[in-house]
Design an enzyme around this catalytic site. Sequence first.
Site, PDB file in Angstrom:
ATOM      1  N   PHE A   1      -1.941  -5.294  19.392  1.00 47.80           N
ATOM      2  CA  PHE A   1      -0.899  -5.932  18.581  1.00 47.80           C
ATOM      3  C   PHE A   1       0.493  -5.617  19.114  1.00 47.80           C
ATOM      4  CE2 PHE A   1      -4.070  -5.641  14.822  1.00 47.80           C
ATOM      5  CZ  PHE A   1      -4.667  -6.840  15.200  1.00 47.80           C
TER       6      PHE A   1
ATOM      7  N   TYR B   1       0.837  -1.208   0.000  1.00 46.31           N
ATOM      8  CA  TYR B   1       0.000   0.000   0.000  1.00 46.31           C
ATOM      9  C   TYR B   1       0.872   1.259   0.000  1.00 46.31           C
ATOM     10  CZ  TYR B   1      -2.884   3.682   2.052  1.00 46.31           C
ATOM     11  OH  TYR B   1      -3.495   4.876   2.319  1.00 46.31           O
TER      12      TYR B   1
HETATM   13  N1  UFG Z   1      -4.034  -2.026  16.440  1.00 50.32           N
HETATM   14  C1  UFG Z   1      -4.216  -2.928  17.460  1.00 50.32           C
HETATM   15  N2  UFG Z   1      -5.299  -3.735  17.396  1.00 50.32           N
HETATM   16  C2  UFG Z   1      -6.202  -3.703  16.372  1.00 50.32           C
HETATM   17  C3  UFG Z   1      -6.000  -2.757  15.340  1.00 50.32           C
HETATM   18  C4  UFG Z   1      -4.898  -1.928  15.397  1.00 50.32           C
HETATM   19  O1  UFG Z   1      -3.427  -3.006  18.395  1.00 50.32           O
HETATM   20  O2  UFG Z   1      -7.152  -4.501  16.379  1.00 50.32           O
HETATM   21  C5  UFG Z   1      -2.870  -1.126  16.504  1.00 50.32           C
HETATM   22  C6  UFG Z   1      -1.949  -1.243  15.315  1.00 50.32           C
HETATM   23  O3  UFG Z   1      -0.989  -2.229  15.548  1.00 50.32           O
HETATM   24  C7  UFG Z   1      -1.358   0.157  15.256  1.00 50.32           C
HETATM   25  C8  UFG Z   1      -2.454   1.063  15.827  1.00 50.32           C
HETATM   26  O4  UFG Z   1      -3.355   0.197  16.495  1.00 50.32           O
HETATM   27  O5  UFG Z   1      -0.277   0.241  16.110  1.00 50.32           O
HETATM   28  C9  UFG Z   1      -3.200   1.787  14.749  1.00 50.32           C
HETATM   29  O6  UFG Z   1      -3.608   0.841  13.762  1.00 50.32           O
HETATM   30  P1  UFG Z   1      -4.575   1.206  12.572  1.00 50.32           P
HETATM   31  O7  UFG Z   1      -4.808  -0.039  11.787  1.00 50.32           O
HETATM   32  O8  UFG Z   1      -5.757   1.951  13.081  1.00 50.32           O
HETATM   33  O9  UFG Z   1      -3.728   2.240  11.734  1.00 50.32           O
HETATM   34  P2  UFG Z   1      -2.262   2.078  11.115  1.00 50.32           P
HETATM   35  O10 UFG Z   1      -1.358   2.909  11.950  1.00 50.32           O
HETATM   36  O11 UFG Z   1      -1.879   0.681  10.897  1.00 50.32           O
HETATM   37  O12 UFG Z   1      -2.522   2.634   9.673  1.00 50.32           O
HETATM   38  C10 UFG Z   1      -2.672   3.989   9.415  1.00 50.32           C
HETATM   39  C11 UFG Z   1      -3.560   4.197   8.213  1.00 50.32           C
HETATM   40  C12 UFG Z   1      -2.935   3.574   7.028  1.00 50.32           C
HETATM   41  C13 UFG Z   1      -1.554   4.103   6.859  1.00 50.32           C
HETATM   42  C14 UFG Z   1      -0.766   3.876   8.110  1.00 50.32           C
HETATM   43  C15 UFG Z   1       0.607   4.436   8.037  1.00 50.32           C
HETATM   44  O13 UFG Z   1      -4.812   3.607   8.457  1.00 50.32           O
HETATM   45  O14 UFG Z   1      -3.715   3.898   5.890  1.00 50.32           O
HETATM   46  O15 UFG Z   1      -1.412   4.498   9.191  1.00 50.32           O
HETATM   47  O16 UFG Z   1       1.460   3.453   8.529  1.00 50.32           O
HETATM   48  F1  UFG Z   1      -0.963   3.442   5.850  1.00 50.32           F
END
Ligand code: UFG
Length: 331
Positions: free
Chosen positions: A212, A139
């Site tokens: 996570f 992505y």
């Molecule tokens: N997390 C958990 N449990 C869950 C879901 C998420 O612990 O059930 C954690 C993830 O590990 C992360 C944090 O919560 O540390 C935030 O996770 P999200 O999935 O909400 O968001 P991300 O940081 O993974 O992703 C966001 C945007 C993406 C972008 C990314 C940049 O949604 O589009 O930031 O790395 F690519």
Amino acid sequence: MTLVVTGGAGYVGSVCARHLLDAGNDVVVVDDLTTGHRDAVPDGARLVVGDVADVADEVLGAGDVDGVVHCAARSLVGESTEQPAKYWHGNVVTTIALLDALRRHHVPRLVFSSTAATYGEPETSPITEDAPTRPTNTYGATKLAIDHAIGNYAAASAGGLGAVSLRYFNVAGAHTGTTGVPALGERHAVETHLIPLVLQVALGQREEIAVFGDDWPTPDGTCVRDYIHVDDLAEAHLLALDLLARGEAPDGGHLVCNLGNGTGFSVLEVIEACRRVTGHPIPARVAPRRAGDPGVLVASSARARDQLGWKPSHTDLDGIVADAWAFARSR
Ligand code: UFG
């Protein structure tokens, strides 16, 4: 201005379209409705249903389009690694087709939804726009490729195209209109984002939230992210269009700007905020780290502040969560 918002039936796109309409613009939404919702398209916008690559000529050739806000994208990080072709075609090939159509129809302005995922695991925090870009998932790689393509097209257009890539950090909250009831928010068929998932526990739709990893090099061992309210994010798109309308894009015609609050919150802090806002105990369980997750992602917003004059107004995590909660309960 007459503006086209691709992905305007999705979470960020619909809120951008709403803000653009409220500022007095004419808005055409282009969305294939594969992940967006017809009823999320704000009243007052015209909806063209179709793939961006298929309808770009029809929409941009129809009249005087002053600019495009390009939000349409495939955006599931996990899926992107499992199905790369869907992301290289859906994001990169589609956007190249859009760039070609912009050029053919002499559309002068483009604002693009880029992402913090272009940086990968950062070496320093907060992240500035000149930090190394080493995406850890497909992505992020596709969004970075598009940022490069936009830069090349803008540079070669001799002032014909000005563009701003906005690198979103963690978008959250919901749009609160004049009624005070959030009408536009996050509702993905496959939800992977932390705040809506935690709120699903409070709504009784899931038993618990999985955290996570609790062995990250952060104060409480859980990942730290920079949560930005979707209304603040949308405002940055308006400011980016203003900058381009003033002809103030930098040399080469392409500005890249991070968008975050500049403050990091850990997964446990987010869960605590959700407990405070909802009054629900929200059971949490530690699970293994998720592949491709960086430990800490916090934006420097210095450039957005200096170049766009942007300043987030929703910096309080409980307030962001409260809007997301009001939206989740209204569904
Ligand atoms: N997390 C958990 N449990 C869950 C879901 C998420 O612990 O059930 C954690 C993830 O590990 C992360 C944090 O919560 O540390 C935030 O996770 P999200 O999935 O909400 O968001 P991300 O940081 O993974 O992703 C966001 C945007 C993406 C972008 C990314 C940049 O949604 O589009 O930031 O790395 F690519």
